[in-house]
Design a protein around this motif. Structure first.
Motif, short mmCIF file in Angstrom:
data_model
loop_
_atom_site.label_atom_id
_atom_site.label_comp_id
_atom_site.label_asym_id
_atom_site.label_seq_id
_atom_site.Cartn_x
_atom_site.Cartn_y
_atom_site.Cartn_z
N UNK A 77 -15.85 61.99 -14.81
CA UNK A 77 -14.45 61.71 -14.31
C UNK A 77 -13.36 62.79 -14.59
N UNK A 78 -13.55 63.50 -15.42
CA UNK A 78 -12.44 64.80 -15.40
C UNK A 78 -12.95 65.52 -14.10
N UNK A 79 -13.90 65.82 -13.67
CA UNK A 79 -14.23 66.71 -12.71
C UNK A 79 -14.06 65.92 -11.32
N UNK A 80 -13.91 64.72 -11.11
CA UNK A 80 -13.81 64.08 -10.03
C UNK A 80 -12.32 64.00 -9.72
N UNK A 81 -11.74 63.48 -10.78
CA UNK A 81 -10.22 63.30 -10.79
C UNK A 81 -9.29 64.53 -10.53
N UNK A 82 -9.82 65.56 -11.40
CA UNK A 82 -9.01 66.63 -11.45
C UNK A 82 -9.52 67.86 -10.42
N UNK A 83 -10.38 67.30 -9.62
CA UNK A 83 -11.17 68.15 -8.59
C UNK A 83 -10.41 69.50 -7.90
N UNK A 84 -8.98 69.12 -7.38
CA UNK A 84 -8.32 70.36 -6.73
C UNK A 84 -7.99 71.18 -7.59
N UNK A 85 -6.99 70.64 -8.85
CA UNK A 85 -6.69 71.68 -9.76
C UNK A 85 -7.91 72.79 -10.38
N UNK A 86 -9.02 71.94 -10.61
CA UNK A 86 -10.04 72.71 -11.09
C UNK A 86 -10.72 73.67 -10.28
N UNK A 87 -10.80 73.20 -9.08
CA UNK A 87 -11.32 74.12 -8.00
C UNK A 87 -10.37 75.43 -7.93
N UNK A 88 -8.86 75.23 -8.02
CA UNK A 88 -8.14 76.44 -7.91
C UNK A 88 -8.41 77.23 -9.18
N UNK A 89 -8.44 76.58 -10.31
CA UNK A 89 -8.66 77.39 -11.58
C UNK A 89 -9.85 78.26 -11.11
N UNK A 90 -11.13 77.67 -10.91
CA UNK A 90 -12.60 78.36 -10.46
C UNK A 90 -12.31 79.39 -9.63
N UNK A 91 -11.54 79.27 -8.34
CA UNK A 91 -11.66 80.28 -7.36
C UNK A 91 -10.87 81.38 -7.92
#
Length: 331
Positions: A77-91
């Motif tokens: 749920x966390x990674x699907x709902x927060x996909x964009x901010x977590x992707x920005x953090x990862x990049x």
């Protein structure tokens, strides 16, 4: 103690360790344009975290892995709902790591300047977004009866979460300034101390506002008590910084970050992701956990390997404990 509670506590420890260690990493990266007047000064600042920054990021990997294994539904749920901010953090973390390694591969001024800008931006973005993410987790997000996130990206940009982002930004920058003052000597030590004084005066009201809002809206007895301790250690960093007691000031900012994470998780428990639509839709340590057998196997692995990792990382910091000065950096 139930295994679900044990793993909730262990994940709390992992996130506290990550914020403590990666926090000053981010702070040094954010301060790079301000403490580095020339290339040698910037290299001096980078060298203070050079031996440890990649090891510090392991805490994030382990925290994510522990969440995936112990609470798979929370992870999903966390990674699907927060996909964009977590992707920005990862990049940002990927580009930041590349920048550390590549900035010295060529001697061109433009080449190094671009990588220095990358270090600054890719330290700033996670420093803000981690606060936004955890602010939303504590505040709650729209989850349906299947525990799926049904909001959009705009839902995550609410005032409480944005204040959380400003709080982590201020705390990480202060933590980084104190770390630079602790790890360097000469002009950079003095300059970092002055920046730490200024940042402390900024961090205190911002963090106090966030903790007060948290206590009023979401706090319980234990959460408020831990938040008060976090506030006291942050206030204690001000006179210690002014007195140039860098070691004690670093312990104060470190305690602030650890206690702030502890306050967040204490306030959250037993939920791991509250629902703003219906409390019955919330994810808890019970309905989001793995099977008891999985938790038992993981517990034995954690009991054995966690002390080994802590001892190894402690030894690393002991080996690289010496202060650095500009004369240590070759022309």
């Amino acid at each position: 103690m139930e295994l679900t509670t044990f793993w909730f506590l262990l994940i709390t420890v992992l996130w506290a360790g990550y914020f403590l260690l990666e926090g000053f990493d981010f702070g040094v990266g954010i301060l790079l344009p301000f403490v580095g007047r020339d290339d040698r000064s910037r290299r001096l600042a980078i060298n203070t975290i050079g031996p440890v920054w990649d090891g510090n990021e392991v805490w994030l990997i382990v925290a994510g892995g522990a969440t995936f294994a112990a609470f798979p539904e929370w992870y999903a749920t966390l990674f699907s709902g927060f996909f964009l901010p977590l992707l920005l953090i990862l990049v940002s973390l990927i580009v930041r790591g590349v920048a550390f390694e590549y900035r010295g591969k060529r001697d061109g001024v433009t080449w190094r300047k671009r990588w220095d800008i990358s270090i600054f931006v890719c330290s700033l973005v996670p420093a803000v977004l981690w606060g936004v993410a955890f602010g939303n987790i504590l505040r709650g997000v729209p989850l349906d009866a299947r525990h799926e996130y049904v909001g959009g990206f705009v839902n995550l940009l609410n005032p409480y979460a944005l204040l959380g982002g400003l709080t982590t930004l201020a705390l990480f920058t202060l933590h980084g300034a104190v770390f630079l003052a602790l790890k360097t000597d000469g002009p950079m030590r003095e300059q970092s101390g002055q920046i730490a004084e200024t940042m402390a005066m900024v961090a205190v009201p911002v963090a106090a506002g966030f903790l007060l809002w948290t206590g009023i809206a979401h706090g319980d007895g234990w959460g408020i008590a831990v938040s008060v301790l976090a506030a006291l250690t942050l206030v204690a960093a001000i006179p210690l910084t002014r007195a140039r007691r860098e070691g004690w000031a670093f312990l104060a900012t470190a305690a602030t970050l650890v206690l702030a994470v502890a306050a967040l998780f204490v306030t959250l428990f037993p939920d791991v992701m509250p629902s703003t639509l219906d409390p019955a839709n919330s994810l808890t340590v019970h309905n989001a956990s793995s099977t008891p057998y999985t938790l038992r196997v993981m517990t034995w692995v954690a009991v054995f390997f966690t002390p080994v990792v802590l001892l190894y990382q402690g030894w690393t910091y002991w080996v690289f404990r010496k202060r650095l000065k500009l004369s240590d950096i070759p022309a």
